[in-house]
Enzyme design. Structure first.
Site, PDB file in Angstrom:
ATOM      1  N   SER A  74       0.839  -1.199   0.000  1.00 37.15           N
ATOM      2  CA  SER A  74       0.000   0.000   0.000  1.00 37.15           C
ATOM      3  C   SER A  74       0.882   1.261   0.000  1.00 37.15           C
ATOM      4  O   SER A  74       1.622   1.473  -0.959  1.00 37.15           O
ATOM      5  CB  SER A  74      -0.949  -0.064   1.201  1.00 37.15           C
ATOM      6  OG  SER A  74      -1.968   0.894   1.057  1.00 37.15           O
ATOM      7  N   ASP A  92     -10.074  -5.841  -2.814  1.00 35.66           N
ATOM      8  CA  ASP A  92      -9.426  -4.779  -2.043  1.00 35.66           C
ATOM      9  C   ASP A  92     -10.347  -3.565  -1.989  1.00 35.66           C
ATOM     10  O   ASP A  92     -10.714  -3.003  -3.026  1.00 35.66           O
ATOM     11  CB  ASP A  92      -8.107  -4.424  -2.739  1.00 35.66           C
ATOM     12  CG  ASP A  92      -7.256  -3.459  -1.948  1.00 35.66           C
ATOM     13  OD1 ASP A  92      -7.811  -2.574  -1.263  1.00 35.66           O
ATOM     14  OD2 ASP A  92      -6.024  -3.584  -2.036  1.00 35.66           O
ATOM     15  N   HIS A 134      -7.363  -5.984   1.311  1.00 32.30           N
ATOM     16  CA  HIS A 134      -6.178  -5.139   1.490  1.00 32.30           C
ATOM     17  C   HIS A 134      -5.378  -5.517   2.740  1.00 32.30           C
ATOM     18  O   HIS A 134      -4.399  -4.858   3.069  1.00 32.30           O
ATOM     19  CB  HIS A 134      -6.636  -3.675   1.598  1.00 32.30           C
ATOM     20  CG  HIS A 134      -5.573  -2.646   1.328  1.00 32.30           C
ATOM     21  ND1 HIS A 134      -5.065  -2.405   0.069  1.00 32.30           N
ATOM     22  CD2 HIS A 134      -4.926  -1.774   2.140  1.00 32.30           C
ATOM     23  CE1 HIS A 134      -4.164  -1.438   0.130  1.00 32.30           C
ATOM     24  NE2 HIS A 134      -4.047  -1.046   1.390  1.00 32.30           N
TER      25      HIS A 134
END
EC number: 3.1.2.12
Lengths: 300, 300
Positions: free
Chosen positions: A162, A237, A270
């Site tokens: 990320s 995600d 995620h």
């Protein structure tokens, strides 16, 4: 010694290596910093240091809200187990400076836990938020000096998740002579065009425009030294649509002639559950390249 | 439906199963309870339910201070990845009742987070602390009823860590017709003789003496139905000397003729880093026995 070892824990597999938490004062951030470090069992032994070659190292950069421990606790066992087989180390830095005197706001995506791997240029962040210098210069030098030349001779690879995926991509693109290989999980691929990046760059640089120097899509203007950039991305995600720009990066890479492998992972989100499921592939990806380089150095 | 699915997360490997957090009201504890549940991809598919056979399940019982999430977050990925290969489910219950009205003390080893897998008989714990009934009766019935006969037909195995290792050993020893196999990480093997057990049994039963009915060493008076009890124990475990009594249990098992494999793992401590390093071995240990039984049922 410049580093205090806070803890040392055996991890990963029988007869494997140790996970350390290490504390030191950082000149870059002006604060104490803690990082995690997996050293494989071969590190420092006569087997691995044959002809004084260093142990290769993989840098893991974490995402928003994380500190130095999230990866080790939640994806570490699979990563360390694989790193042991590859004979490579893994370093897990913090995501920002920390401390009472460090500028902060009540927000998960700015300030402490959200350093974005840049050197802030405006107040109040300028004083401490220099994670780019910390990751690219200070920490590699520290590891070389304090752990038997760990990661020296270009035996460094980088990955992350990320915000940390953004960090890995941009740091590798900006320093192509320093890193052997790069990969990412769910990276923020085009931060100047999404809320997370707009907010961070405005706060740290004073404008989104200045963030283009730390935007993977903007930085990728021609084929790089990397024969393959590896990305894993979950299809479920929750940030895929509004924050990550995977599609844009992929199309842009094709356009400029850069080989990027994007594994879209059906049903994954995620979280660290996703990272843990595929971290072995990434450790192996980097491990094979790092060991090939090491063997080349050893044969000289 | 008796169960509320709080979350469903893909985990472990590509094309694998899902980790669920499930909430329900428990008659045993008189409180809402949350448990984690890994269902392999074969569960509910035509492949696994051929001739309506249930999916086998492994119970994981956590240790002091844990809730339903610790195992999933810290050792889950390696466990789930292996469970997917074995075609078995894993259930991860909480370690005690919780809630404002649940008796508690300011202590990590008594009260909330420290149910010790017994049914308390004295006040103030009697009202809610019935983890033995919950794990041995209510939860198995709930899984059978709500998840396609999950774990029925004797397709249940049990393992756990520390206090949960004590729970796994004692529950398996007391209900040898209900469980197919048993293993443990760093179990409290002789709780009536160590501080953790003395404190818990005194509080929950009114005397340490009553705790003998929940003491693995006391319960092991003759060879059991289990051809092998598997235990992993770290040599650097900070609780090994004063709380776990591994040696006593081992010697006692030899004396009564029970086969116990104790893997002393050099340099490992009491943490989830240790569990994660060897959980695949335990999932495989149970998986092979569960699948053998399933195949036997299917061939009838």
């Amino acid at each position: 010694m410049a580093i205090e070892i806070l803890s040392k824990t055996r991890v990963g597999c029988a007869d494997g290596g140790y996970y350390h938490r290490c504390k030191h004062f950082s000149k870059s951030t002006g604060t104490d910093m803690i990082f995690g470090l997996y050293l494989p069992s071969c590190h420092g032994s006569s087997t691995s240091t044959k002809e004084q070659q260093p142990t290769p190292i993989l840098f893991w950069l974490s995402g928003l809200t994380c500190d130095d421990t999230n990866f080790a606790n939640k994806a570490g066992s699979r990563a360390f187990n694989r790193a042991e087989k590859e004979n490579i180390a893994i370093v897990m830095p913090d995501t920002s400076p920390r401390g009472e005197n460090v500028a902060n706001v009540d927000s998960y995506d700015l300030g402490i836990g959200a350093g974005f791997y840049i050197d802030a240029t405006v107040e109040p962040y300028k004083a401490n938020y220099s994670m780019y210098s910390y990751i690219t210069k200070e920490l590699p030098a520290l590891l070389e000096n304090e752990f038997d030349k760990l990661g020296s001779c270009g035996l460094k690879a980088i990955t992350g998740h990320s915000m940390g995926g953004h960090g890995a991509l941009t740091i590798a693109l900006k320093n192509q002579n320093e890193w052997l290989s790069v990969s990412a999980f769910s990276p923020i691929c085009n931060p100047t065009k999404v809320p997370w990046g707009e907010k961070a760059f405005t706060a740290y640089f004073g404008s989104v425009e200045c963030g283009k120097a730390h935007d993977a899509t903007c930085l990728l203007t021609e084929p790089t030294v990397y024969d393959e950039i590896l990305i894993d991305q979950g299809t479920a995600d929750e940030f895929l649509e509004n924050q990550l720009s995977t599609d844009i990066f992929s199309k842009h890479a094709t356009k400029v002639g850069q080989n990027v492998t994007i594994n879209m992972r059906d049903g994954f989100d995620h979280s660290y559950h996703f990272i843990a499921a595929f971290i072995e592939d990434h450790v192996q990806f980097h491990g094979s390249k790092l060991r090939a380089k090491l063997e080349k150095l050893q044969s000289k």
